[in-house]
Design a protein around this motif. Sequence first.
Motif, mmCIF file in Angstrom:
data_model
loop_
_atom_site.group_PDB
_atom_site.id
_atom_site.type_symbol
_atom_site.label_atom_id
_atom_site.label_comp_id
_atom_site.label_asym_id
_atom_site.label_seq_id
_atom_site.Cartn_x
_atom_site.Cartn_y
_atom_site.Cartn_z
ATOM 1 N N ALA A 240 0.846 -1.204 0.000
ATOM 2 C CA ALA A 240 0.000 0.000 0.000
ATOM 3 C C ALA A 240 0.873 1.242 0.000
ATOM 4 C CB ALA A 240 -0.918 -0.027 1.223
ATOM 5 N N ASP A 241 1.475 1.539 -1.148
ATOM 6 C CA ASP A 241 2.360 2.704 -1.205
ATOM 7 C C ASP A 241 1.552 3.954 -1.557
ATOM 8 O OD1 ASP A 241 4.370 0.918 -0.628
ATOM 9 O OD2 ASP A 241 4.852 0.556 -2.723
ATOM 10 N N VAL A 242 0.543 4.215 -0.749
ATOM 11 C CA VAL A 242 -0.332 5.376 -0.957
ATOM 12 C C VAL A 242 -0.029 6.405 0.142
ATOM 13 C CG1 VAL A 242 -2.164 4.091 -2.103
ATOM 14 C CG2 VAL A 242 -2.133 4.216 0.388
ATOM 15 N N LEU A 262 -1.065 -6.922 4.320
ATOM 16 C CA LEU A 262 -0.980 -5.616 3.668
ATOM 17 C C LEU A 262 0.357 -5.024 4.095
ATOM 18 C CD1 LEU A 262 -2.861 -3.628 1.980
ATOM 19 C CD2 LEU A 262 -3.077 -2.376 4.131
ATOM 20 N N LYS A 263 1.142 -4.633 3.095
ATOM 21 C CA LYS A 263 2.464 -4.073 3.398
ATOM 22 C C LYS A 263 2.357 -2.556 3.374
ATOM 23 C CE LYS A 263 6.020 -3.967 0.418
ATOM 24 N NZ LYS A 263 6.542 -2.613 0.515
ATOM 25 N N THR A 264 2.842 -1.937 4.442
ATOM 26 C CA THR A 264 2.759 -0.477 4.527
ATOM 27 C C THR A 264 4.153 0.144 4.526
ATOM 28 O OG1 THR A 264 2.755 -0.727 6.928
ATOM 29 C CG2 THR A 264 0.616 -0.430 5.861
ATOM 30 N N HIS A 265 4.190 1.421 4.063
ATOM 31 C CA HIS A 265 5.320 2.312 4.327
ATOM 32 C C HIS A 265 4.661 3.420 5.121
ATOM 33 C CE1 HIS A 265 8.596 0.645 1.998
ATOM 34 N NE2 HIS A 265 7.799 0.464 0.957
ATOM 35 N N ILE A 266 4.538 3.217 6.422
ATOM 36 C CA ILE A 266 3.679 4.109 7.208
ATOM 37 C C ILE A 266 4.185 5.555 7.203
ATOM 38 C CG2 ILE A 266 4.674 3.866 9.541
ATOM 39 C CD1 ILE A 266 0.952 3.463 8.540
ATOM 40 N N MET A 348 17.775 -7.169 -3.253
ATOM 41 C CA MET A 348 16.781 -6.194 -3.710
ATOM 42 C C MET A 348 16.434 -6.386 -5.179
ATOM 43 S SD MET A 348 17.630 -2.694 -1.695
ATOM 44 C CE MET A 348 16.116 -1.952 -2.334
ATOM 45 N N SER A 349 15.292 -5.806 -5.566
ATOM 46 C CA SER A 349 14.822 -6.007 -6.938
ATOM 47 C C SER A 349 15.306 -4.918 -7.886
ATOM 48 C CB SER A 349 13.289 -6.037 -6.952
ATOM 49 O OG SER A 349 12.777 -4.803 -6.477
ATOM 50 N N SER A 350 15.918 -3.866 -7.350
ATOM 51 C CA SER A 350 16.251 -2.731 -8.224
ATOM 52 C C SER A 350 17.547 -2.953 -8.990
ATOM 53 C CB SER A 350 16.334 -1.450 -7.392
ATOM 54 O OG SER A 350 17.080 -1.693 -6.221
ATOM 55 N N GLY A 403 14.359 2.230 -11.978
ATOM 56 C CA GLY A 403 15.257 1.193 -11.453
ATOM 57 C C GLY A 403 14.546 -0.073 -11.013
ATOM 58 N N GLN A 404 13.238 0.010 -10.764
ATOM 59 C CA GLN A 404 12.520 -1.216 -10.350
ATOM 60 C C GLN A 404 12.505 -2.214 -11.511
ATOM 61 O OE1 GLN A 404 11.697 -3.271 -8.195
ATOM 62 N NE2 GLN A 404 9.668 -2.861 -7.387
ATOM 63 N N GLN A 405 12.694 -3.491 -11.202
ATOM 64 C CA GLN A 405 12.648 -4.525 -12.242
ATOM 65 C C GLN A 405 11.555 -5.531 -11.884
ATOM 66 O OE1 GLN A 405 17.126 -5.140 -13.564
ATOM 67 N NE2 GLN A 405 16.940 -5.420 -11.361
ATOM 68 N N TYR A 406 10.681 -5.818 -12.851
ATOM 69 C CA TYR A 406 9.540 -6.690 -12.562
ATOM 70 C C TYR A 406 9.665 -8.074 -13.190
ATOM 71 C CZ TYR A 406 6.866 -2.636 -10.896
ATOM 72 O OH TYR A 406 6.422 -1.550 -10.193
ATOM 73 N N ASN A 407 9.113 -9.045 -12.493
ATOM 74 C CA ASN A 407 8.914 -10.389 -13.026
ATOM 75 C C ASN A 407 7.447 -10.752 -12.875
ATOM 76 O OD1 ASN A 407 11.605 -11.388 -13.717
ATOM 77 N ND2 ASN A 407 12.025 -11.026 -11.547
ATOM 78 N N VAL A 423 2.916 -7.111 -4.355
ATOM 79 C CA VAL A 423 2.533 -6.324 -5.536
ATOM 80 C C VAL A 423 2.026 -4.945 -5.099
ATOM 81 C CG1 VAL A 423 1.063 -6.224 -7.596
ATOM 82 C CG2 VAL A 423 1.845 -8.445 -6.734
ATOM 83 N N GLY A 424 2.646 -3.910 -5.615
ATOM 84 C CA GLY A 424 2.251 -2.541 -5.297
ATOM 85 C C GLY A 424 1.424 -1.933 -6.398
ATOM 86 N N ARG A 425 2.125 -1.260 -7.343
ATOM 87 C CA ARG A 425 1.414 -0.505 -8.378
ATOM 88 C C ARG A 425 0.505 -1.369 -9.256
ATOM 89 N NH1 ARG A 425 6.830 2.775 -9.508
ATOM 90 N NH2 ARG A 425 7.575 0.927 -8.387
ATOM 91 N N GLY A 426 0.849 -2.645 -9.403
ATOM 92 C CA GLY A 426 -0.007 -3.551 -10.178
ATOM 93 C C GLY A 426 -1.413 -3.582 -9.604
#
Length: 459
Positions: A240-242, A262-266, A348-350, A403-407, A423-426
């Motif tokens: 939830a990167d909102v 639910l994953k947060t970046h509070i 990391m995925s970047s 820089g983000q790389q998706y699979n 999954v964030g933006r997806g």
Amino acid sequence: MESKKDFFLECYKLGIIKFGRFTLKSGIESPFYVDLRPLASDPKILKNLANYLLDMLPLDNFDLICGVPYAALPMATAMSLESYIPLIIKRKEAKEYGTKKMIEGIYQKGHNCLLVEDVITSGKSLLETIAEIEQEDLKVADIVVVLDREQGGKQLLESKGYRVHTLFSISEVCSILKDAGKLADDEVQRIQDFLKGNHVQFKEEHRLSYESKLKCAQHSVSKKLLEIALAKKSNLIASADVTTTQELLDLAEKTGPHIIALKTHIDIISDFDYEKTILPLKELALKHQFLLMEDRKFADIGNTQELQFTSGVFKITDWADFVTSQVIGGFESLDCFRNVGVVAIVGMSSKGTLTTNSYREEALKIALSHPNVIGAVSQHKVPEDILLFTPGVNLADSGDGKGQQYNTPQHVFKTLHTDFIIVGRGIYKAEDAEKAALTYKNEGWNAYLQSLEKNPAEV
Ligand code: 5BU
């Protein structure tokens, strides 16, 4: 020229031989797979190869050189250029119009033709090629082969009176690779068994199911995650990167039934207020049965991490079920996360991340030995005793331009044997976040089920 052994190691770097478990066209399972076509893409190697092959041969015997299509065509061409022996080309199929010739180039009846082949296995296809060349009234007495798979081909041709000159044999290649530390003893044994026609025992490469992981799980948070996954048939964590409380709660409400956490970046919530943000979020987590994962990525000494975890406005310790942390501060820096599960950042995925092989190895040692750690974030396989969380998952994009790389879910379950996709933006950028969550949930679950099946590499 370098020694033959060094030359082979140079060739090996081009990926011409692979070890593992391969299903050949015939349906037979082989412990190795050979493809010499990449040799033609390195001009220096191709030229050296031509000279190694020519060095083995009585060159005065030959009027012509002919490669067996396609892999040996560049090899035969290079040999012709190095020796000035003229080249002819054998077609795979006769032309449907015009001359219907099988052999192209300038030659005369009775000419002696050297045949070049990349790999010899049973020798049957070489015999067919020889027959076609002989039909044009050319003579074949010598065949030069780069690699002998030692499966009877050489003997078959020699029994018909042909001389077979081979540069490398599979046994020789195995011993070069073993000496160079590139092939383990058990792999060499498996190859020897295979060549002797014995049954080959492969290690079964399949993942542990959530049920088996649940049986061995030690930490209460690992248990909860696996129980929810099995109950909901989901391995999806929505990120939830909102940036507002309203968006966060809306997303939790919509995706809640389909996710395990639910994953947060509070710290990106601009109107954060413990009462208005956290209390309703906890209610939604209870209502829809998902856990709260705070992606804080702690990266400090233990004392500071403890303060960041317990104090400030966010009071993460009061509401998160599990948190992410770097392990760069060392083993003891993770001691403060007593009442939660820790997901260690291993890779990391970047693009360009510094989480190299050796970093990941060291990070994993800490992750595997610390009792607070339930899992790892990584883009590589991890041992089955900890849970693997994989972000960088998206069905529509391969990157975000930052820089983000998706699979895809398919890829991460098949190749990494991951446990949970993040999954964030997806999801939160989709027009209909609930529908998107359902799609990722189903994709993830199907990919998980497929990853349980034994699946040898196909060739
Ligand atoms: P995305 O919108 O699906 O790209 O979001 C991915 C989320 O996972 C985002 O919150 C990142 O902070 C997080 N993440 C990641 O993408 N890659 C990593 O290696 C790690 C975390 Br660690």
